[in-house]
Design an enzyme around this catalytic site. Structure first.
Site, PDB file in Angstrom:
ATOM      1  N   SER A 297       0.843  -1.209   0.000  1.00  0.00           N
ATOM      2  CA  SER A 297       0.000   0.000   0.000  1.00  0.00           C
ATOM      3  C   SER A 297       0.871   1.248   0.000  1.00  0.00           C
ATOM      4  O   SER A 297       2.001   1.230   0.489  1.00  0.00           O
ATOM      5  CB  SER A 297      -0.911   0.025   1.227  1.00  0.00           C
ATOM      6  OG  SER A 297      -0.216   0.517   2.356  1.00  0.00           O
ATOM      7  N   ASP A 298       0.349   2.333  -0.559  1.00  0.00           N
ATOM      8  CA  ASP A 298       1.054   3.597  -0.407  1.00  0.00           C
ATOM      9  C   ASP A 298       1.078   3.932   1.086  1.00  0.00           C
ATOM     10  O   ASP A 298       0.232   3.466   1.858  1.00  0.00           O
ATOM     11  CB  ASP A 298       0.400   4.704  -1.234  1.00  0.00           C
ATOM     12  CG  ASP A 298       1.377   5.841  -1.523  1.00  0.00           C
ATOM     13  OD1 ASP A 298       2.428   5.906  -0.852  1.00  0.00           O
ATOM     14  OD2 ASP A 298       1.099   6.666  -2.413  1.00  0.00           O
ATOM     15  N   TRP A 299       2.052   4.733   1.456  1.00  0.00           N
ATOM     16  CA  TRP A 299       2.329   4.992   2.881  1.00  0.00           C
ATOM     17  C   TRP A 299       1.105   5.641   3.552  1.00  0.00           C
ATOM     18  O   TRP A 299       0.754   6.769   3.250  1.00  0.00           O
ATOM     19  CB  TRP A 299       3.578   5.848   2.996  1.00  0.00           C
ATOM     20  CG  TRP A 299       4.868   5.083   3.040  1.00  0.00           C
ATOM     21  CD1 TRP A 299       5.879   5.298   3.936  1.00  0.00           C
ATOM     22  CD2 TRP A 299       5.308   3.988   2.218  1.00  0.00           C
ATOM     23  NE1 TRP A 299       6.902   4.391   3.716  1.00  0.00           N
ATOM     24  CE2 TRP A 299       6.586   3.587   2.674  1.00  0.00           C
ATOM     25  CE3 TRP A 299       4.746   3.280   1.147  1.00  0.00           C
ATOM     26  CZ2 TRP A 299       7.303   2.536   2.106  1.00  0.00           C
ATOM     27  CZ3 TRP A 299       5.463   2.233   0.569  1.00  0.00           C
ATOM     28  CH2 TRP A 299       6.714   1.876   1.055  1.00  0.00           C
TER      29      TRP A 299
END
Ligand code: BGC
Length: 751
Positions: free
Chosen positions: A261-263
């Site tokens: 996942s993106d941060w």
């Protein structure tokens, strides 16, 4: 050899037979038997440890079983400086200065698969030197909005160009034994409310425009990992989007690797577990203990965890971990990568306009360089995607070095620099060269100083454009106007000395309505990496011919571009910025229930894509709106002659052959572009679409036969009723040219 069918068969896709070694995603399954043995030895706790971050830039392996942690590095245009384990702050290392490669839009302006490949190899090698397994890049979202904060990271407004570069970047990186994490999947085209905006998009547009770059990199390039984007698509967050992650990515494209996942872009335990996410970055509040609890409660099974771990281990075993005593023993930036960065920069520079000013004439003995963008470094800023470069040659340094002793080069800042949002405390003394507002008018004293220099010079080079506070991750620009009184300055400079060239230093397009009439020559110089200044000077002085072509349209005015013309942006997409909220210290201290209540109370931003596939030039051409500079535009110091093309259908491709001649007196590259227009079609299409291109290097006076190929698959459209790709038979006009608005030859063909 045993032949298997890639799982591209679903949803009516063409069946592609390939062997295990030919099928890039299948290669990832090579260690599955060993992986099963490893999983059999792991406890549930060890497995769940792998599903979330260990540090800000790593996720756990299993030390006990000799499985190393996975180490990530930003991407996409240089290996990011080492951060402290639990944040992005500098770790204070000394060997982590990397090569700053030209940013995404500059790479795309080369229109070169070869250069994208070399760029990838440079990134891949430097990642290895730093002990990194996965590069968080390439960033390949389509540039839908001229104001988009990440336009500079992304490649192009066109899916065919973006897809080709994404593919070769991916191959370059992965051939060095490093994995890519291609991002941001998918339809992450705005920073406004990026953490919560729900993109409403039809399936045909999604498939034909926004997914294309990912599709090629995954299917043909074997991209090993994918980063789901922050936003939602048609109702669901990308990190738990069944349609994107399970149906398309794994189901149709046969993806065998892991999603990360993106941060801060993971949103729930069940959503992530059931709908395709492997690793939560960062934190463990969803894919940590709650997974174990959900298994105990009978909501999830350990087999589900096993499958996720299997996908992660495929990447882990495909990428050899760099031993700790080998990593970080030499400087990250290496001469070979610096050469690649220079070559990309040289071939990215776009000559937008030239009324005989460039290349710089032999009788020019005094050059006045005006504008802070000639001296500002562009390696960092722009939020996440920055590089601590080993060195960076600014435009002024490049010009001075090339000019030598015989040419006097003077410099004046001309305008103030707008530093954007300040993260740290304000400096004790305000910097006299910093503006307090982006639209601050020209400073009279700076203007007078610049005009005085211009009057005395043989040639004025004005450096305008934006900076990395104005174009940045996390926010979109309000408009594309030149900041800090630049228009007023260039008008005054031109009045003082009309022998003037403008160089635009920016990642995205700017509004040139005022600047263009007072700039006899205009160059788009990009954020061009460690050797940007050297490359620019070579082009300005005519050591090499400019050969970059615009990867996106420069609209005459912002309102002409499709999402604005239809009121889709900002539309209902502003407000409700979940992303900034999630990192607020008070919110971090809240209980999950309190946090949820806060989120529920936020407005629900929606971004409607009713312009559908009329993105960029597809819109301008179809609607007959003239842009300032068209997609694919870029002049040279020579002219090229295009011979009449011969076109035929050969097997599963359309082949177009023609003679290209360099009519000039210097060696030069041309980027030939092939567009397709449908004749008498029953299906709706844009006026024309790019379908093939090639960069061709020709010596002075040389001519050569050039062949371009369009796979018939690339001529298909997504039939939303039947939910499948379909090839419409009939007549096509093939348009061959040097830009989308500079078609030199046409041919017809029936498919
Ligand atoms: C960005 C990603 C980046 C990540 C880690 C996020 O804010 O959207 O592109 O890879 O941070 O730095």
């Amino acid at each position: 050899m045993k032949r298997i069918l890639c799982p591209l068969l679903l949803a009516g896709l063409l069946a592609v037979a390939c062997t295990k070694t030919e099928c890039p995603q299948e290669k990832l399954t090579a260690n599955d038997a060993r992986i099963d043995e490893i999983i059999a030895q792991m406890t549930l706790e060890e497995k769940v440890e792998m599903l979330h971050s260990k540090t800000n830039m790593s996720s756990a392996g299993v030390e006990r079983l000799g499985i190393a942690d996975i180490r990530y590095a930003d991407g996409p245009f240089g290996i990011r400086e080492e951060g402290v384990p639990n944040g992005f702050q500098s770790a204070g290392w000394t060997l982590d200065s990397a090569t700053y490669f030209p940013t995404g839009s500059a790479l795309a302006a080369t229109w070169s698969e070869d250069l994208a490949y070399k760029y990838g190899t440079g990134m891949g090698k430097e990642a290895r030197l730093r002990g990194k397994d996965v590069i968080l890049g390439p960033a390949v979202n389509i540039q839908r909005l001229p104001v988009g904060g990440r336009t500079y990271e992304y490649l192009s407004e066109d899916p065919i160009l973006s897809a080709a570069l994404a593919l070769y970047y991916t191959k370059g990186v992965q051939d060095q034994g490093t994995a890519v994490c291609i991002k941001h999947f998918a339809v992450n085209n705005q920073e406004t409310s990026r953490g919560s905006v729900d993109v409403q998009i039809d399936e045909r547009t999604l498939r034909e425009i926004y997914l294309k770059p990912f599709e090629r990199a995954i299917k043909e390039g074997g991209a090993m990992s994918v980063m789901p984007a922050y936003n939602k698509v048609n109702g669901d967050y990308c990190s738990e989007n069944e349609h994107l992650l399970n149906e398309i990515l794994r189901g149709e494209w046969g993806f065998k690797g892991m999603t990360v996942s993106d941060w801060g872009g993971t949103h729930s335990t069940m959503g992530a577990m059931l709908h395709g996410l492997n690793v939560q970055m960062t934190g463990s509040n969803y894919l940590g203990q709650p997974v174990i609890d959900s298994i105990a409660a009978g909501k999830l099974t350990e087999e589900m965890v096993d499958e996720k771990v299997r996908q992660i281990l495929r990447v882990r075993l495909a990428v050899e971990a760099v031993p700790d005593d080998v990593a970080n023993t030499q400087m990250t930036s290496q001469p070979e990568s610096q050469r690649i960065a220079r070559e990309v920069a040289e071939k990215s520079i776009v000559l937008l306009k030239n009324e005989g000013i460039l290349p710089i004439k032999a009788d020019v003995k005094k050059i006045a360089v005006i504008g802070q963008n000639a001296v500002l470094k562009t390696q960092s800023g722009g939020m996440g995607a920055g590089v601590k470069a080993l060195y960076e040659i600014t435009p002024l340094q490049g010009i001075r070095a090339r000019a030598g002793k015989d040419i006097e080069v003077s410099y004046a800042p001309g305008y103030k620099n707008f530093p954007g949002r300040r993260w740290g405390p304000a400096p004790a003394e305000p910097d006299p060269l910093e503006a307090t507002a982006i639209d601050e008018p020209a400073d009279p004293a700076l203007l007078a100083e610049a005009v005085a220099l211009a009057k005395e010079a043989d040639l004025v080079i004005f450096f305008g454009g934006t900076n990395k506070s104005i174009e940045t991750e996390g926010s979109d620009r309000k408009d594309i106007k030149l900041p800090c009184g630049q228009e007023e300055i260039v008008q005054a400079l031109y009045a003082a000395n009309p022998n003037l060239a403008t160089v635009l230093i920016s990642g995205g397009p700017t509004d040139l309505q005022v600047l263009e009439p007072v700039s006899p020559a205009i160059v788009q110089g990009w954020w061009n990496g460690t050797e940007g200044g050297t490359a620019l000077a070579k082009v300005l002085f005519g050591d090499i011919a400019p050969s970059g072509k615009l990867p996106f349209t420069f609209p005459a005015k912002l309102e002409d571009s499709p999402a604005y013309a239809l009121g889709n942006f900002p539309g209902n997409s502003a407000g409700g910025d979940l992303f900034t909220l999630m990192f607020r210290p008070d919110v971090l201290k809240m209980t999950p229930a309190e946090r949820q209540a806060l989120i529920d109370a936020l407005p629900k931003p929606v971004s409607e894509y009713t312009e559908r596939f009329y993105v960029g030039y597809r819109w301008f051409d179809t609607k007959g709106v003239k842009p300032k500079y068209a997609f694919g535009h870029g002049l040279s110091y020579v002219t090229f002659a295009y011979g009449q093309p011969k076109a035929k259908v050969a097997g599963d491709k359309v082949k177009v052959t023609f003679l290209l001649a360099n009519e000039g007196t210097m060696d030069a590259d041309e980027v030939v572009q092939l567009y397709v227009r449908r004749i008498g079609s029953a299906v709706e299409w844009p006026d024309k679409e790019l379908k093939a291109f090639r960069r061709v290097s020709l010596k002075a006076g040389e001519h050569r036969k050039v062949t371009l190929e369009i796979p018939l698959d690339e001529l298909r459209y997504w039939n939303g009723t039947k939910n499948t790709w379909e090839l419409e038979h009939g007549k096509l006009q093939l348009l061959l040219g040097a830009a989308s608005d500079d078609i030199r030859r046409t041919a017809e063909i029936t498919i």
